[in-house]
Design an enzyme around this catalytic site. Sequence first.
Site, short mmCIF file in Angstrom:
data_model
loop_
_atom_site.label_atom_id
_atom_site.label_comp_id
_atom_site.label_asym_id
_atom_site.label_seq_id
_atom_site.Cartn_x
_atom_site.Cartn_y
_atom_site.Cartn_z
N ASP A 143 -10.99 -7.51 -2.11
CA ASP A 143 -11.59 -8.84 -2.18
C ASP A 143 -12.97 -8.80 -1.55
OD1 ASP A 143 -10.98 -10.28 0.86
OD2 ASP A 143 -9.87 -8.48 0.32
N GLU A 150 0.83 -1.20 0.00
CA GLU A 150 0.00 0.00 0.00
C GLU A 150 0.87 1.25 0.00
OE1 GLU A 150 -3.82 -1.65 2.54
OE2 GLU A 150 -1.97 -1.15 3.59
#
Length: 232
Positions: free
Chosen positions: A196, A12
């Site tokens: 997800d 990230e």
Amino acid sequence: MKILILVAMDKELKLLLNIMPRYQKNCRNSNITYYVGKIGEHDIFAAKCGIGKVNSALNTLRLIREINPKLIINTGVAGGVDGKLKIGSVLIPDKVAYHDVWCGPDTNYGAADGYDVYLKPDHKVLEIAKKIFNENDDVKYGLICSGDKFIHTVEQVNNIKHNFPESKAVDMESASIAQTALSENIPFAVIRVMSDTPGSAENISQYNDFWEKAPEKTFNCLTKLLSNLSSY
């Protein structure tokens, strides 16, 4: 404005640094590496807080003490537990809660000791976000729940939805960062991209594939929001 942007993982952080054209690596009294640069007119301090509630709370507090930011933004990925949030959708939570906290009889499930169940992001940032994003941006608002477990089964999702039926996404840091920011009287906001959909048969492969496919545009909404915070 001095803004601290926190992510949980190196993957990230790499995506975040890609939207900072120039930055310097720094590490002073906190012993935490962070990166200083600009996005638009804002002085940005970007750092990895680590995965989970304890890591993120400790490192958020250390960085607050060193940097003294005027706003904290937690960004990165989350799992979508609402049918309207698909992979690549963005959630800007209007409330944050713990899905794995209960302090015993006569307390509210999800409430950390001394805090309300729902920890509220800064309303000014939310107002600005709602003005600049629309349905075409695939940006949603609602509740995100945090806990010290990677959620990936139907049973785990159902348990969270039982206690928080309105929850839209799950992660492992938003609530602890929020609690730490509130304890230091610093406004905070959260922006999470869905990596997800926990409970689906392909959940783990979705998560792994996301990192191969995730382009820098997943952080475009963060850049757009920052560019409009001049009215903050």
